[in-house]
Design a protein around this motif. Sequence first.
Motif, mmCIF file in Angstrom:
data_model
loop_
_atom_site.group_PDB
_atom_site.id
_atom_site.type_symbol
_atom_site.label_atom_id
_atom_site.label_comp_id
_atom_site.label_asym_id
_atom_site.label_seq_id
_atom_site.Cartn_x
_atom_site.Cartn_y
_atom_site.Cartn_z
ATOM 1 N N LYS A 1 -27.897 -8.568 -31.300
ATOM 2 C CA LYS A 1 -26.561 -9.084 -31.009
ATOM 3 C C LYS A 1 -25.709 -7.926 -30.495
ATOM 4 C CE LYS A 1 -26.587 -12.984 -34.242
ATOM 5 N NZ LYS A 1 -25.898 -13.631 -35.391
ATOM 6 N N ILE A 2 -26.162 -7.319 -29.418
ATOM 7 C CA ILE A 2 -25.476 -6.155 -28.838
ATOM 8 C C ILE A 2 -24.232 -6.628 -28.088
ATOM 9 C CG2 ILE A 2 -25.687 -4.220 -27.220
ATOM 10 C CD1 ILE A 2 -28.741 -4.334 -27.768
ATOM 11 N N ARG A 3 -23.104 -5.978 -28.334
ATOM 12 C CA ARG A 3 -21.865 -6.318 -27.630
ATOM 13 C C ARG A 3 -21.879 -5.621 -26.265
ATOM 14 N NH1 ARG A 3 -20.202 -5.561 -33.010
ATOM 15 N NH2 ARG A 3 -19.608 -3.399 -32.615
ATOM 16 N N VAL A 4 -22.553 -6.243 -25.323
ATOM 17 C CA VAL A 4 -22.819 -5.617 -24.027
ATOM 18 C C VAL A 4 -21.533 -5.314 -23.256
ATOM 19 C CG1 VAL A 4 -24.052 -5.841 -21.829
ATOM 20 C CG2 VAL A 4 -25.058 -6.774 -23.922
ATOM 21 N N ALA A 5 -20.548 -6.193 -23.342
ATOM 22 C CA ALA A 5 -19.300 -5.976 -22.604
ATOM 23 C C ALA A 5 -18.635 -4.662 -23.000
ATOM 24 C CB ALA A 5 -18.339 -7.138 -22.832
ATOM 25 N N ASN A 6 -18.844 -4.223 -24.245
ATOM 26 C CA ASN A 6 -18.273 -2.960 -24.693
ATOM 27 C C ASN A 6 -18.945 -1.751 -24.048
ATOM 28 O OD1 ASN A 6 -16.374 -4.195 -26.296
ATOM 29 N ND2 ASN A 6 -17.516 -3.952 -28.194
ATOM 30 N N LEU A 7 -20.051 -1.974 -23.362
ATOM 31 C CA LEU A 7 -20.744 -0.880 -22.662
ATOM 32 C C LEU A 7 -20.271 -0.743 -21.213
ATOM 33 C CD1 LEU A 7 -24.418 -1.469 -23.895
ATOM 34 C CD2 LEU A 7 -22.756 0.153 -24.800
ATOM 35 N N LEU A 8 -19.471 -1.684 -20.728
ATOM 36 C CA LEU A 8 -19.050 -1.671 -19.324
ATOM 37 C C LEU A 8 -18.327 -0.388 -18.897
ATOM 38 C CD1 LEU A 8 -17.897 -5.375 -18.799
ATOM 39 C CD2 LEU A 8 -19.920 -4.256 -17.859
ATOM 40 N N PRO A 9 -17.497 0.242 -19.753
ATOM 41 C CA PRO A 9 -16.860 1.503 -19.338
ATOM 42 C C PRO A 9 -17.861 2.602 -18.976
ATOM 43 C CG PRO A 9 -15.725 0.608 -21.239
ATOM 44 C CD PRO A 9 -16.968 -0.220 -21.055
#
Length: 234
Positions: A211-219
């Motif tokens: 359940k990785i919060r992928v959107a938080n990796l966008l930066p």
Amino acid sequence: MVLYGSIINGLTIIFGALLGKWLNRIPEGIKGTVMQAIGLAVVVLGLQMGLKSADFLTVIISLVIGAALGELLMLDERLNQVGLWLERKIGKETDETSISQGFVTATLIFVIGAMGIIGALDSGIRGNHEVLLTKAIIDGVTALILTTTLGIGVMFSAVPVILYEGIIALFATQIDRFVPKEWMDAFIVEMTAAGGIMILAIGLNLLGLTKIRVANLLPSLVCVGVIITIQYLF
């Protein structure tokens, strides 16, 4: 027309999603197996992209800094809030799928990657929409498949795709004028690798393994640009 490729890309996503919704009446067992197949395919795509790095240390540093920034900005939560807002306006689909889930997953899949950037630059600088038109076909088919399992929320990912590619296309001449080709080539390679790791995370999420919060990796994609710039200047 500078925005031609971006608009077509968005329209094919909408068309693919609508067609996928029409084909949605398939047994749940088939849906589950199709979802697993999609997840596996996305994992393989992410691995292929991630292995293209020429300087993996840049990718690692970018992901670490980007993840910290993403958590501070709560990007995943904000993107999900947009999806939930759409859900409230239109209505939840079923207990298994939701508009929010389809919107967030599809947006990340369609936005992350070098093809959108390269295609938008070609559209803006040379008026060549071939790359974006190719991406449009791929995204349309992907939207169709995703919609059969994730629902109509996939269709709304067309909006951020048009905005993202359209903004790059509009500013393409300025980017080409001030950014050296060597810098851009290095950025695209490392951005593709960082994006590939995010795509891999999306695939693992689709498989239900994480359940990785992928959107938080966008930066991380911005961090890649900053690090490449520092390396180029110094």
